[in-house]
Motif scaffolding. Structure first.
Motif, mmCIF file in Angstrom:
data_model
loop_
_atom_site.group_PDB
_atom_site.id
_atom_site.type_symbol
_atom_site.label_atom_id
_atom_site.label_comp_id
_atom_site.label_asym_id
_atom_site.label_seq_id
_atom_site.Cartn_x
_atom_site.Cartn_y
_atom_site.Cartn_z
ATOM 1 N N LEU A 50 0.856 -1.184 0.000
ATOM 2 C CA LEU A 50 0.000 0.000 0.000
ATOM 3 C C LEU A 50 0.897 1.240 0.000
ATOM 4 N N PRO A 51 1.317 1.713 -1.171
ATOM 5 C CA PRO A 51 2.219 2.870 -1.209
ATOM 6 C C PRO A 51 1.475 4.158 -0.878
ATOM 7 N N VAL A 52 2.117 5.012 -0.105
ATOM 8 C CA VAL A 52 1.551 6.337 0.183
ATOM 9 C C VAL A 52 2.440 7.437 -0.397
ATOM 10 N N THR A 53 3.471 7.056 -1.151
ATOM 11 C CA THR A 53 4.283 7.985 -1.927
ATOM 12 C C THR A 53 4.502 7.361 -3.296
ATOM 13 N N ASP A 54 4.899 8.175 -4.260
ATOM 14 C CA ASP A 54 5.240 7.625 -5.567
ATOM 15 C C ASP A 54 6.436 8.370 -6.131
ATOM 16 N N GLN A 55 6.785 8.077 -7.370
ATOM 17 C CA GLN A 55 7.999 8.645 -7.957
ATOM 18 C C GLN A 55 7.888 10.158 -8.157
ATOM 19 N N HIS A 56 6.665 10.657 -8.189
ATOM 20 C CA HIS A 56 6.472 12.075 -8.500
ATOM 21 C C HIS A 56 6.097 12.910 -7.285
ATOM 22 N N GLN A 57 5.701 12.263 -6.196
ATOM 23 C CA GLN A 57 5.217 13.031 -5.059
ATOM 24 C C GLN A 57 5.680 12.421 -3.747
ATOM 25 N N ASP A 58 6.235 13.279 -2.904
ATOM 26 C CA ASP A 58 6.599 12.887 -1.546
ATOM 27 C C ASP A 58 5.309 12.729 -0.733
ATOM 28 N N PHE A 59 5.472 12.469 0.565
ATOM 29 C CA PHE A 59 4.299 12.146 1.374
ATOM 30 C C PHE A 59 3.358 13.338 1.541
ATOM 31 N N HIS A 60 2.067 13.110 1.262
ATOM 32 C CA HIS A 60 0.980 14.007 1.596
ATOM 33 C C HIS A 60 -0.066 13.194 2.342
ATOM 34 N N ILE A 61 -0.767 13.824 3.251
ATOM 35 C CA ILE A 61 -1.727 13.093 4.084
ATOM 36 C C ILE A 61 -2.839 12.532 3.209
ATOM 37 N N PRO A 62 -3.018 11.201 3.205
ATOM 38 C CA PRO A 62 -4.073 10.594 2.383
ATOM 39 C C PRO A 62 -5.463 10.950 2.901
ATOM 40 N N THR A 63 -6.450 10.808 2.036
ATOM 41 C CA THR A 63 -7.837 11.030 2.462
ATOM 42 C C THR A 63 -8.350 9.858 3.280
ATOM 43 N N VAL A 64 -7.694 8.690 3.154
ATOM 44 C CA VAL A 64 -8.101 7.490 3.890
ATOM 45 C C VAL A 64 -7.492 7.520 5.289
ATOM 46 N N LEU A 65 -8.243 7.062 6.291
ATOM 47 C CA LEU A 65 -7.754 7.043 7.663
ATOM 48 C C LEU A 65 -6.560 6.104 7.813
ATOM 49 N N PRO A 66 -5.632 6.417 8.715
ATOM 50 C CA PRO A 66 -4.443 5.571 8.894
ATOM 51 C C PRO A 66 -4.780 4.127 9.240
ATOM 52 N N SER A 67 -5.829 3.907 10.043
ATOM 53 C CA SER A 67 -6.158 2.532 10.444
ATOM 54 C C SER A 67 -6.529 1.668 9.257
ATOM 55 N N ALA A 68 -7.103 2.287 8.224
ATOM 56 C CA ALA A 68 -7.460 1.509 7.040
ATOM 57 C C ALA A 68 -6.216 0.975 6.342
ATOM 58 N N TYR A 69 -5.129 1.737 6.433
ATOM 59 C CA TYR A 69 -3.860 1.272 5.876
ATOM 60 C C TYR A 69 -3.189 0.257 6.797
ATOM 61 N N LEU A 70 -3.111 0.591 8.070
ATOM 62 C CA LEU A 70 -2.280 -0.178 9.005
ATOM 63 C C LEU A 70 -2.887 -1.505 9.415
ATOM 64 N N THR A 71 -4.170 -1.685 9.206
ATOM 65 C CA THR A 71 -4.813 -2.923 9.652
ATOM 66 C C THR A 71 -5.319 -3.781 8.499
ATOM 67 N N THR A 72 -4.927 -3.449 7.281
ATOM 68 C CA THR A 72 -5.330 -4.262 6.127
ATOM 69 C C THR A 72 -4.525 -5.551 6.102
ATOM 70 N N GLU A 73 -5.187 -6.672 6.224
ATOM 71 C CA GLU A 73 -4.518 -7.965 6.320
ATOM 72 C C GLU A 73 -3.702 -8.266 5.066
ATOM 73 N N GLY A 74 -2.448 -8.684 5.281
ATOM 74 C CA GLY A 74 -1.609 -9.118 4.165
ATOM 75 C C GLY A 74 -1.040 -8.000 3.323
ATOM 76 N N LYS A 75 -1.144 -6.758 3.789
ATOM 77 C CA LYS A 75 -0.628 -5.634 3.018
ATOM 78 C C LYS A 75 0.304 -4.792 3.881
ATOM 79 N N VAL A 76 1.327 -4.222 3.234
ATOM 80 C CA VAL A 76 2.342 -3.439 3.935
ATOM 81 C C VAL A 76 2.320 -2.009 3.398
ATOM 82 N N VAL A 77 2.219 -1.044 4.303
ATOM 83 C CA VAL A 77 2.265 0.367 3.907
ATOM 84 C C VAL A 77 3.719 0.733 3.608
#
Length: 866
Positions: free
Chosen positions: A184-211
């Protein structure tokens, strides 16, 4: 179990399940969990313990606070590591390289805390080499930690956009693209980190996926990341989330800075289950962190990555001093820029910057022509890929801009002359090709040098394809290696001086002033791999910088040796802080982070004279007289015994040694061997309880030359010719004290001593009850003429031609650094360049220019924002 048994058990499908449970919960828990359902659980347990042992014994040296004994290595079922390993193999990596990366990254993971703990905060440091594959190591570590159910990975990727983008591209290619459904990338080749519209828990607790976040070490970006993770929603998710923070270029900005360091620490404080691993090739700043201050000191482990096969490092190019008894000469690839021409290549004063107009001096013209010749030779060999020339003369963007027109004009003029078949140009190119290929023969790497006719046939296309560009924060067009092969002459400053890989770098012209160890070493973008064109790289620089890099090679070598030695002694990372940060050589620095060495310890150190005022009769005479008085005292009061052709006096009173050091002159260019500091250290050791260094052993090394009378002793002189091209008033003889000389007073033959490493010999001194507490002082009577003795030596050396016999000195201090062996030391900085103002990167001022409303602010050239 036999090897075949190991193979059978490790390939058993249930063993993967057992091993995974043991890594997460411990061996006992795994046996209890599977004991009733797996009849051969005892064999599984034995296999897992065998795997643990292989991890400990199979990788590079590591200094650890304690063995966690939880990670037995990846398995064939590893979701993230297995495809990454296959990717390396698909890229054509030889098995040994792949296996080396596997072993080293496994050792790193094994020394992180067991991830099943409810709370932990691990900190480690991996010491690599500039441009040597550190990114590959931490990419592999990320994959293996992801396989151990880590939920988030944050990579702090330097302070420049270019390095962040390059790192993001690497991780996308080697991690995300190989497992798109599990990242689950939250940065890409063109943009450094910006706060996503999705809540952090949705990223951090998704089974089998790594932020995955790749962010600059920049206040604006780090504050955004912290705001996202310190929300109530994130706080709950982070209680159970495992987070890995990789700090690339960990010595830059992370240590002892008022803006970045607190933000990294605050970020880690948000994570109850975290591991922070710093990666650096220049660990000087990191080992100056106070281990007790709760900062980023690597309290859990310090790992020394091995020098990779085929790697071009500082000693490969510049050589270094050595204790092996053989000079370590660099390859003949460095070309000198005269001091008087520096002002033509960079402004010497701030007031000259705006109006500066560079001159393409003869040396710069040679460098450009060689770039084209070398690139053409690569094409003639069928070695494709990118080819780059680096011009690094200043941090000032106005200076970079000023180079563009002259360089483009030089390219266009050369192309016009090539198309016209200009005889003068072709003759100059032929002469340069033949001159350079004589100095560095391709036969060293098993190939024949190409005839000039084969090379020049590619020249027109190469010159026509050459882009001239500047790479700094103002650049609209920057180095981009994502497309077809690039041929580029790149002019830049800070953005090109650290972390960023310059693909196919074959020529560097480098005259920028820098005095800090870490800054100077990191500017060496020419370090790395040059497969297929090992004979072609060249560096144009000043004598001052060449000698600076040579000294750095020695300091780096000694620091790595120290890490290896302390690993043999089972030292902890906290003990290493004392031992490395008190190294006398580290007094020579302008700034390391914001820390300067305040204390020095000579315990366990070998120091020796290298420079001599060979034309100063009084200077040489004083040293001869000091040695004569020392030997007269030793001859009267000590026990003399012969060594392997040398003389040895045991139990010489410390008063005689102190008197000698009070009279003996050490050249001012050797502040790491300061007699006043050594006397201060000895005095301090005499005051501890019980006193140390009360007695010394004094040895006199004999050579094969004419006899020299030193006091009561007639000594066969040693031949120590001097390096060519040095300072007229200073003779540089390089290595004086050979490896067996370290143990002249230990019961071991010189033949056997040569078979052991310097670390092992130092350990022999520690283990020998007769010498463990005694210093060893070694005198060398050097023939004043000292002609080079071999044809090989004649290529780089010339007669010493001193006005009197020279007395050289080597000292081996006993023990290992501890609290009782430290003395206060004044900071010794490298003298500023005599050529004008020295440009030094001021990181703190640069970071102060950041603004919250500028999402892409970073520290660029001149400390401005990009």
């Amino acid at each position: 179990m036999t090897d075949s048994d190991d193979l059978a058990v490790s390939s058993h499908p249930l063993y993967v399940v057992f091993a995974d449970w043991a890594k997460k919960h411990g061996l006992g828990a795994a046996v209890d969990r599977f004991g009733t359902s797996i009849p051969v659980v005892d064999r599984f347990a034995a296999q897992w313990q065998s795997d643990l042992k292989k991890v400990e014994q199979g990788g590079p040296p590591v200094i650890t606070a304690g063995n966690n004994e939880w990670y037995s290595g990846p398995t064939e079922a590893s979701r993230f590591w297995t495809p990454l390993r296959a990717h390396f193999e698909t890229e054509g990596w030889p098995d040994e390289r792949v296996n080396g990366v596997d072993r080293a990254s496994t050792v790193v993971v094994a020394h992180t805390p067991m991830p099943s703990r409810p709370r932990y905060s691990g900190k480690g440091l991996v010491v690599g080499y500039v441009q040597s594959g550190k990114t590959t190591n931490f990419t592999s570590v990320i994959a293996k930690m992801a396989d151990e159910d880590y939920d988030m990975v944050v990579v702090l990727s330097g302070i420049h956009n270019g390095l962040r983008k390059q790192t993001q591209e690497r991780l996308d290619e080697q991690l995300r693209d190989l497992n798109k459904d599990h990242w689950l990338p939250v940065t890409d080749q063109h943009q450094d980190f910006h706060i996503p519209t999705v809540l952090p828990s949705a990223y951090l607790t998704t089974e089998g996926k790594v932020v995955l976040a790749v962010v600059k070490k920049n206040p604006v970006v780090l504050r955004r990341l912290i705001r996202w993770l310190e929300s109530d929603n994130a706080e709950r998710a982070l209680q159970s989330a495992r987070v890995l923070v990789i700090d690339d270029e960990a010595d830059q900005a992370s240590v002892a800075t008022a803006r970045i360091n607190p933000l990294i620490r605050k970020l880690l404080d948000l994570m109850p289950r975290s591991v922070y691993i710093g990666y650096t090739a220049t660990p000087f700043a990191n080992v100056f962190i106070d281990p007790t201050a709760g900062d980023l000191y690597p309290k859990d482990f310090i790992l020394n990555l091995p020098r990779p096969e085929g790697y071009f490092g500082p000693e490969t190019l510049f050589g270094r001093d050595d204790a092996e008894g053989v000079d370590v000469d660099g390859l003949d690839m460095v070309r000198r820029i005269p001091d008087e021409d520096i002002g033509k290549l960079r402004p010497l004063k701030q007031a000259e910057v705006e109006a500066f107009v560079p001159t393409l001096t003869p040396e710069m013209t040679d460098a450009i022509n060689w770039f084209w010749l070398a690139t053409a030779a690569r094409r003639a060999r069928g070695v494709g890929g990118h080819s780059t020339m680096l011009i690094h003369t200043s941090v000032k963007t106005q200076v970079h801009q000023a180079f563009l027109d002259p360089l483009e004009q030089a390219r266009d003029d050369t192309l016009r002359l090539l198309r016209a078949g200009d005889k003068d140009l072709l003759e100059r190119l032929r002469s340069q090709w033949e001159f350079e290929t004589r100095r560095v023969s391709a036969e060293q790497w098993g190939r024949a040098s190409e005839p000039f006719e084969d090379v020049v046939g590619h020249m027109e296309d190469i010159v026509a394809a050459t882009e001239v560009l500047m790479d700094n924060f103002r650049s609209e067009k920057r180095l981009d290696y994502t497309g077809d092969p690039v041929v580029a002459i790149a002019v830049g400053g800070n953005t090109l001086s650290r972390g960023l890989t310059l693909e196919g770098l074959v020529v560097s012209l480098f005259v920028r002033g820098a005095t800090a160890y870490d800054t100077l070493l990191q500017m060496g973008r020419w370090f790395g791999y040059r497969t297929g064109y090992e004979d072609l790289p060249r560096i144009w620089t000043t004598q001052e910088l060449e000698l600076g890099f040579r000294h750095l090679a020695q300091v780096e070598h000694e620091m790595r040796n120290d890490i290896d030695l302390y690993q043999l002694q089972n030292a902890t990372p906290a003990e290493v802080a004392v031992r490395i940060r008190t190294h006398p050589s580290l007094r020579i620095t302008a700034k390391m982070g914001a820390a300067e060495p305040a204390e020095v310890s000579y315990a366990g150190r070998r120091v020796q004279t290298r420079y001599f005022a060979q034309r100063d009769r009084d200077w040489l005479g004083d040293n001869h007289d000091a040695a004569a008085r020392l030997l007269a005292t030793a001859n009267r009061s000590a026990k003399q015994q012969p060594g392997d052709g040398d003389l040895l006096f045991r139990d010489v009173p410390v008063s005689a040694v102190l008197a000698f050091l009070n009279e003996y002159h050490v050249h001012e260019d050797s502040p790491d061997m300061d007699p006043a500091m050594m006397r201060k250290y000895i005095d301090q050791q005499l005051k501890v309880d019980p006193p140390r260094l009360t007695e010394w052993n004094v040895a006199v090394v004999e050579g094969t030359g004419s006899p020299i009378q030193v006091g009561p002793i007639e000594v066969k002189g040693s031949t120590r010719s001097k390096l060519q091209g040095g300072k007229a008033e200073r003779a540089d003889i390089k290595t004086l004290m050979s490896k067996p000389d370290i143990v002249l007073d230990v019961d071991i033959s010189s033949t056997d001593a040569r078979k052991l490493s310097e670390q092992r010999l130092k350990q022999l001194r520690v283990d020998d009850a007769h010498v463990a507490g005694k210093g060893l002082l070694v005198l060398y009577a050097i023939d004043q003429v000292s002609r080079p003795e071999t044809e090989r030596a004649l290529k780089s050396r010339e007669d010493l031609n001193a006005v009197a016999p020279v007395i050289g000195l080597g000292i081996m201090f006993p023990g290992t650094p501890d609290g009782a062996s430290k003395i206060k030391a004044s900071h010794v900085s490298v003298p500023p360049s005599k050529l004008g103002e020295v440009e030094v990167e001021d990181l703190e001022d640069a970071l102060e220019t950041d603004h919250e409303d500028d999402p892409e602010t970073t520290h660029g050239d001149e400390g401005q924002k990009s």
